[in-house]
Design a protein around this motif. Structure first.
Motif, short mmCIF file in Angstrom:
data_model
loop_
_atom_site.label_atom_id
_atom_site.label_comp_id
_atom_site.label_asym_id
_atom_site.label_seq_id
_atom_site.Cartn_x
_atom_site.Cartn_y
_atom_site.Cartn_z
N VAL A 223 21.47 -52.21 132.11
CA VAL A 223 20.67 -51.01 131.82
C VAL A 223 21.57 -49.77 131.81
CG1 VAL A 223 18.85 -49.50 132.70
CG2 VAL A 223 18.52 -51.99 132.67
N GLY A 224 22.44 -49.65 132.85
CA GLY A 224 23.34 -48.50 132.89
C GLY A 224 24.29 -48.46 131.71
N GLY A 225 24.80 -49.65 131.29
CA GLY A 225 25.71 -49.68 130.15
C GLY A 225 25.02 -49.28 128.86
N LEU A 226 23.76 -49.73 128.66
CA LEU A 226 23.02 -49.37 127.44
C LEU A 226 22.72 -47.87 127.40
CD1 LEU A 226 20.57 -52.41 127.23
CD2 LEU A 226 22.53 -51.95 125.74
N ILE A 227 22.33 -47.30 128.54
CA ILE A 227 22.07 -45.85 128.57
C ILE A 227 23.36 -45.09 128.25
CG2 ILE A 227 21.42 -43.92 130.04
CD1 ILE A 227 19.55 -45.81 131.54
N GLY A 228 24.47 -45.52 128.83
CA GLY A 228 25.74 -44.86 128.54
C GLY A 228 26.12 -44.98 127.08
N PHE A 229 25.87 -46.16 126.47
CA PHE A 229 26.19 -46.36 125.06
C PHE A 229 25.36 -45.42 124.18
CE2 PHE A 229 25.63 -48.99 121.12
CZ PHE A 229 26.92 -48.82 120.64
#
Length: 846
Positions: A30-36
């Motif tokens: 989830v954190g990686g997708l938000i950052g992307f």
């Protein structure tokens, strides 16, 4: 079984750790997708998704959805608009990084409280950076609005409306403190680190300049040598050419004459007598030159002052050679400071700076001026006085020291040495010297020595002693540089090898300055992790300056009112506590299977000894007693016994005594104390009896005071001029150390068990029994040793708690009464008897 697994759901069959791993991976995703989505933000995406309908999201053709440029599609466009446009711009990337951090801790099954500080710091940094960029964008439009977002712009505008131009000052201060907190949460440490960095840069620049200057100097000398060599070579060539020309002319001139003589008669050959005579002449010349080179009975290298200055006006046939010791090579200006800085970095337990050499007073450039007239007059008096008593002296050498001059006499073979010694008072009267001392003979030399005080004395400053290569490069554990010898050499010893020191001297002879010299040397070479002082000062004023180093170097009893012990009863208790510390250290050395403190600390530092079993780093402890006579008068045997025990046994465990007294009588310096103090220092004393008491020989009564002293370590006697340490220098050193951040917990000596509370006829009732009472009883009975240190190691508890448990065991009748330094007797033989005793105690409590 089938029902239970079904009711458990999809993850019902997984372990708890595997569930946490899956949850952690999901959170990180989830954190990686938000950052992307934040990284691929495009301002035009939000306008496009406002025009979309629900049907267009599920259309299969090339609809407007496919024109969205965000990497996460429609959802990414919404997320990016929220985080970048509405919140804090691109600075919002910190939020998905924090989410990833939480996911990693969950995945690794770690405590998520570890992320509290990074979370608070990250959110604060995000808001602050966004606000600063918003202020810049508001006033100068240097950056795009996507870097600060609407929230950052709004906060900056409100702050500027309230504080005006002061807003940027406030933001700058907040940014600076935030960066400092990132480097180190303790701002004081950060400031110290910056100061150290600046000092290192300055030092590196100074070193670079010094190296550059040295290179230039070497280059200049090399050029000068090359020029001189060329000049010498030119002169040699010119001389060779002149010689060749002259030889050619002589040959040309002698050529016809040689022919005539050869026609008349042959040249006469040289006789054997002529050849032998020429050879003997060369040998005599060579022997005369060798004899001139031998100028002293002692062949050690010394700086020579031409003896012609003394001998050319003398009518007698005894020449005198004057020698002045060159002294030890001085170290570089900052060499000691650099070495101490490197040593401080090696010990990470506490940030500590060694005192710098700049805190000490620089000696004036007075040198060791030699009064040749005085030496000449003393030589005349000595020779004249001895000649009147038919004592023939073949040669005499004068060795000039800072305080006295040693005249080395080479008597004729038929002269009895004791005869010269018997005229000591006559020579003292003839030279009008304040103190004259005869050594018959000088140890290690075939000569008689007469020490005569100089008319003008040289003060040996402590800086000239500490800033020598001999002291700086010393690898002694506890190095002490007392001062300089007659030959102007630094006299230095290792306190661990002595291992204890007894000092005596009359009032005003320099005894307290000598103690200050010892402390100063140790402070300049030892880290507080490796050295502690116990200071006992019945006079209350001599050692009071060292109270400032309490947090770093002083060891005291728990709850002590003053770090410097001035009361006799407190001194007695402290010395007895030191004997207990000694016994505990011997137990640790026995468990560590080593023979001395150095090997034990090496083993502990290498991780071979477990801290949980009671092992610890053992610093050296130096016990300083400034006036033994006062303690002996008031306490007597109570003081003598612990001092004697420490002197006999404490060397191996790193406890060393330095005991001073101004009254070296036999009832103060007893036979027991003297037998255990082979190293002794005598300053000027009042009588020969006092000299024999402290040194077992005379000589100290002939010293001239103000730091003039004799040192012996069981062998010969060495005369030294004590280095001078002023009160101002001591204050500067203690202020420098005292102003640093010290240890949170001082080094405390063990508390003695109270005999009165533990040796009564009627046992006290068992109240507040410790929860480890039963376990402690089993340990004591199993090992048949009623020792507090045993409970410390086995139960991993502190000394005070272990002492209370031992008292409770005594009251319960399991161990016997207090027996001083030895362990208590165990009154229970086995565990069965212990179980019966514990059952009786439980019934008694009911």
């Amino acid at each position: 079984m089938a029902k239970s697994s079904k009711s458990g759901g999809f993850l019902g069959g997984l372990s708890e750790s595997r569930k946490m791993e899956i949850l952690g991976i999901l959170v990180m995703a989830v954190g990686g997708l938000i950052g992307f989505s934040i990284v691929t933000y495009n301002p035009s995406d939000y306008t496009l998704i406002q025009s979309l309908s629900t049907d267009s999201l599920f259309a299969l053709d090339q609809g407007p959805v496919l024109r969205i440029q965000n990497g996460l599609g429609v959802i990414g466009a919404y997320l990016a608009h929220f985080f970048v446009h509405l919140l804090f711009g691109y600075m919002s990337i910190i939020i998905p990084l924090i989410i990833i951090g939480y996911g990693w801790l969950i995945f690794r099954n770690r405590d998520i409280s570890l992320m509290l500080w990074p979370t608070a710091y990250g959110i604060w940094g995000m808001v602050l950076l966004s606000t600063i960029l918003g202020w810049v964008n508001t006033n100068y439009e240097w950056v795009e609005s996507v870097w600060n977002g609407s929230a950052g712009f709004y906060i900056a505008r409100v702050l500027q409306n309230i504080t005006g131009i002061g807003s940027i000052i406030i933001l700058s201060v907040l940014l600076l403190t935030t960066l400092l907190a990132l480097l180190d949460r303790d701002l004081q440490h950060t400031v110290e680190r910056v100061k150290d960095w600046i000092a290192n840069v300055k030092q590196s620049y100074a070193d670079w300049k010094e190296r550059r200057r040295q290179k230039k100097e070497e280059k200049r000398k090399r050029k000068q040598q090359e020029a001189e060599q060329k000049e010498i070579e030119k002169q040699r060539q010119a001389e060779q050419q002149m010689r060749e020309k002259s030889q050619t002319k002589e040959k040309q001139r002698a050529k016809p004459q040689t022919k005539t003589e050869s026609e008349e008669e042959e040249p006469e050959p040289r006789s054997i007598d002529d050849i032998v005579e020429e050879s003997q002449k060369r040998d005599r010349e060579r022997m005369r030159q060798e004899k001139e080179e031998v100028k002293s009975l002692d062949q050690r290298p010394r700086a020579d002052i031409e003896k012609k200055k003394i001998a050319e006006d003398e009518e007698d046939d005894v020449d005198i050679s004057v020698y002045v010791g060159e002294g030890d090579e001085q170290a570089g200006e900052k060499e000691l400071d650099k070495q101490n800085k490197d040593k401080a970095k090696e010990v990470p337990k506490v940030r500590y700076k060694f005192p710098t050499i700049d805190l000490l007073d620089s000696p004036p450039n007075e040198g060791n001026d030699v009064d040749l007239d005085e030496i000449k007059e003393n030589k005349r008096i000595i020779l004249d006085k001895l000649k009147r008593h038919n004592i023939e002296i073949r040669s005499i050498n004068a060795i000039v020291g800072p305080t006295v001059t040693l005249y080395e006499l080479d008597p004729a073979p038929d002269v009895k040495i004791s005869k010269i010694e018997s005229y000591a008072n006559d020579l003292k009267m003839a030279t009008a010297a304040k103190g004259l001392r005869i050594m018959a003979p000088i140890p290690g030399r075939s000569a008689v020595g007469i020490e005569v005080p100089n008319g003008s004395r040289e003060t040996v400053f402590i800086k000239s002693v500490l800033n020598t290569k001999k002291f700086v490069e010393s690898d002694f554990e506890l190095p002490v540089a007392f001062g300089k010898t007659i030959e102007n050499e630094v006299f230095m010893v290792d306190l661990t090898k002595m291992p204890h020191l007894l000092i005596a001297g009359a009032t005003g002879s320099g005894k307290t300055v000598g103690i200050n010299t010892i402390i100063t040397c140790l402070l300049y070479k030892c880290h507080p992790d490796d050295l502690k002082f116990v200071m006992i000062d019945p006079k209350k004023i001599e050692l009071s300056l060292f109270q400032k180093i309490e947090k770093h170097f002083l060891a005291t009893l728990p709850g002590a009112e003053e770090p410097i012990i001035t009361d006799t009863s407190a001194a007695k208790e402290t010395l007895e506590s030191l004997t207990k510390e000694m016994d505990e250290r011997y137990d640790l050395l026995k468990d560590g299977m080593v023979r001395d403190i150095r090997a034990y600390n090496e083993k502990f530092d290498n991780g071979e000894l477990d801290e949980e079993e009671g092992h610890r780093h053992l610093p050296y402890i130096v016990v300083l007693i400034d006036e033994l006579a006062d303690l002996m008068m008031t306490a007597g045997k109570d003081i003598e016994e612990p001092i004697a025990r420490l002197a006999q046994l404490a060397r191996a465990v790193g406890i060393h005594l330095v005991v001073a007294t101004q009254r070296p009588s036999v009832n103060v310096v007893t036979g027991t104390i003297k037998a255990n103090f082979p190293a002794r220092i005598a300053y000027q004393v009042a009588s020969k009896v006092d000299s024999r008491t402290i040194l077992d020989t005379g000589g100290a009564d002939q010293l001239i005071g103000r730091g003039d002293m004799l040192f012996t370590n069981g062998g010969g006697m060495t005369r030294i001029q004590n280095a001078f340490v002023s009160t101002e220098e001591v204050e500067s050193i203690t202020d420098f150390i005292g102003n640093q951040r010290g240890y949170n917990n001082k080094y405390e000596l063990p508390v003695l068990e109270d005999e009165t509370s533990s040796s009564g006829d009627i046992p006290d009732p068992l109240e507040d029994i410790d929860e480890l009472f039963e376990a402690a009883a089993k340990v004591i009975v199993l090992h048949q040793q009623g020792s507090v240190s045993l409970l410390q190691r086995k139960l991993k508890i502190g000394y005070n708690r272990a002492g209370r448990i031992v008292d409770q065991l005594y009251n319960a009748g399991i161990v016997g009464p207090y027996q001083g330094s030895t362990a208590r007797d165990v009154l229970v033989d086995d565990e069965e008897e212990l179980e019966e005793l514990l059952d009786d105690l439980e019934e008694f409590e009911r």
